[in-house]
Design an enzyme around this catalytic site. Sequence first.
Site, mmCIF file in Angstrom:
data_model
loop_
_atom_site.group_PDB
_atom_site.id
_atom_site.type_symbol
_atom_site.label_atom_id
_atom_site.label_comp_id
_atom_site.label_asym_id
_atom_site.label_seq_id
_atom_site.Cartn_x
_atom_site.Cartn_y
_atom_site.Cartn_z
ATOM 1 N N GLY A 56 0.299 56.526 47.550
ATOM 2 C CA GLY A 56 -0.901 56.627 48.570
ATOM 3 C C GLY A 56 -2.850 56.946 47.410
ATOM 4 O O GLY A 56 -1.955 56.187 46.481
ATOM 5 N N CYS A 83 4.805 56.607 42.604
ATOM 6 C CA CYS A 83 3.565 56.679 41.961
ATOM 7 C C CYS A 83 2.469 58.218 42.477
ATOM 8 O O CYS A 83 3.155 58.715 41.609
ATOM 9 C CB CYS A 83 2.653 55.545 42.915
ATOM 10 N N TYR A 84 2.289 58.631 43.623
ATOM 11 C CA TYR A 84 1.431 59.238 43.596
ATOM 12 C C TYR A 84 2.766 60.532 44.234
ATOM 13 O O TYR A 84 2.446 61.498 44.788
ATOM 14 C CB TYR A 84 0.809 58.861 45.540
ATOM 15 N N HIS A 170 4.822 50.728 40.428
ATOM 16 C CA HIS A 170 4.726 50.663 41.851
ATOM 17 C C HIS A 170 6.091 49.604 42.169
ATOM 18 O O HIS A 170 6.211 48.635 41.384
ATOM 19 C CB HIS A 170 4.047 49.641 42.357
ATOM 20 N N GLU A 172 8.013 48.534 44.450
ATOM 21 C CA GLU A 172 7.740 47.984 45.580
ATOM 22 C C GLU A 172 7.320 46.233 45.196
ATOM 23 O O GLU A 172 7.728 45.573 46.543
ATOM 24 C CB GLU A 172 7.233 48.339 46.799
ATOM 25 N N ASP A 229 8.015 35.692 67.818
ATOM 26 C CA ASP A 229 8.022 36.880 68.659
ATOM 27 C C ASP A 229 8.471 37.600 69.782
ATOM 28 O O ASP A 229 9.442 37.357 70.518
ATOM 29 C CB ASP A 229 6.667 38.123 68.298
ATOM 30 N N LYS A 372 8.482 40.980 60.174
ATOM 31 C CA LYS A 372 8.610 40.456 61.093
ATOM 32 C C LYS A 372 9.411 39.151 60.188
ATOM 33 O O LYS A 372 10.638 38.117 60.736
ATOM 34 C CB LYS A 372 7.571 39.206 60.240
#
Length: 517
Positions: A56, A83-84, A170, A172, A229, A372
């Site tokens: 964050g 992290c945060y 991070h 990710e 979509d 997506k």
Amino acid sequence: MSDFDTVLVVDFGAQYAQLIARRVRECSVYSEIVPSTMPVEEMLKRNPKAIILSGGPSSVYAEGAPAVPAGLFETGLPTFGICYGFQAMALALGGEVKRTDIAEYGGTPLAVVDEGVLFAGLPAALSVWMSHGDSVAAAPEGFAVTAATEVTPVAAMEDTERGLYGVQFHPEVLHSEHGQDVLRRFLYEAAGCRPSWTMLNIVEDAVTAVAEQIGPTGRAICGLSGGVDSAVAAAIVQRAIGDRLTCVFVDHGLLRKGEAEQVEKDFVAATGVQLHVVDAADRFLTALVGVVDPEEKRKIIGREFIRVFEAAAREISAHEQVDFLVQGTLYPDVVESGGGTGTANIKSHHNVGGLPDDLRFTLVEPLRWLFKDEVRRAGLELGLPAAIVGRQPFPGPGLGIRIIGEVTRDRLDILREADAIAREELSRADLDGHIWQCPVVLLADVRSVGVQGDGRTYGHPVVLRPVTSEDAMTADWARVPYDVLARISTRITNEVREINRVTLDVTSKPPGTIEWE
Ligand code: XMP
């Protein structure tokens, strides 16, 4: 519902949480984003197998900084702070978080000092992505420090007894070496999650949920745009209720070459969907006569679209009662609009964007839990045409906002040809995976002198706007190889008589938007 393990990603800053949730799902484990304000009892109702505390933007010492939900560490759930989330965990459990003067940003060397659970089998030296000011100076009691950097003595820690893990970097982010391995080890080894979130299960569950929502006799309509979509949403609903779904395709004449046919022929052949086509090109073109201002174009196209769709819906409803409207809302829209899985409710009965009161529908949103890339994979699983599943993002107002100047039938034809050539050559060069989208823009009000064959020409330029992006919020101009650009340019100027110049847009976003308008 299939028996998925669920991981809750506690959101301390939306963009981080979404990326983490996507990476968890890439490990075939279902994940949902929940706000950090959600009480722990609410979280437990979702029967999570593990919790991840996201990164964050705040400092844990900032006024109003979000705290770890009270009682979380007493639940016994395996928890991973990032992290945060890592600092908040350290602080909450009695560790020491210091405001240091030295911030770490970007690629940073990390030394693994104890491989523990998270780093087992990984190299002892990794380059990881950091972005922090504060640092954990001392891990809470019971934790082993497992990694450090030059300036951060506690860059990772774990307490396997209590199932608590944390990393300062991070994992990710793709720039973190073995980041996905660290995440996978948390999910599989530390939390015992099973990789059960597979496309087959996802599609089957979505179909079951839609069948339940619509019931054995309900009817639905769905507007198809030509994009992925709405196509995937429609295919799921078709599987669930068959002919009780009618799809409406408003052909506004502003689509690219071949796209209307993709919907009318290939999509119908692949799904067996009942399709109601409205050929409204003349109507849209008439409404756009003399219009140059992009905002006005957007307004007119939006207004006409609603009117045409509404007329079609009325016509279909005249034969049989239709109660449901299918929409291809995706998970990021849900999270960003504050709906999430948090306390906000799924809207059940409400009027949809501009439709009149007597056309009231309940929304069916089969994609509201999907990202997506998952929608694309679901489309493939459903056997949809590759051209639809792989389609680049394309604006609703279509080529109408890629003609700078008045939109006319001739100009649309010119742009359609140029755009088709660019798409074909980019695909042939195998660049579809690298490029987010490549608008081709016709500068219809600009002319310049050229020489083609023996004669002087006075034609229009087109602009190629190939960009790379993760989410269209920011973008960079794509470094398309010169030989590919050369082929596109040669072919467009040879094959499209009215175009005598091809230019390349080398602007990032910001400051430039992706579309020209
Ligand atoms: P900009 O031009 O704002 O575009 O950088 C960001 C992304 O949004 C797409 N876009 C639209 N998509 N309806 C849509 O569904 C629209 O009216 C619309 N306008 C822009 C654009 O193609 C890009 O991917």
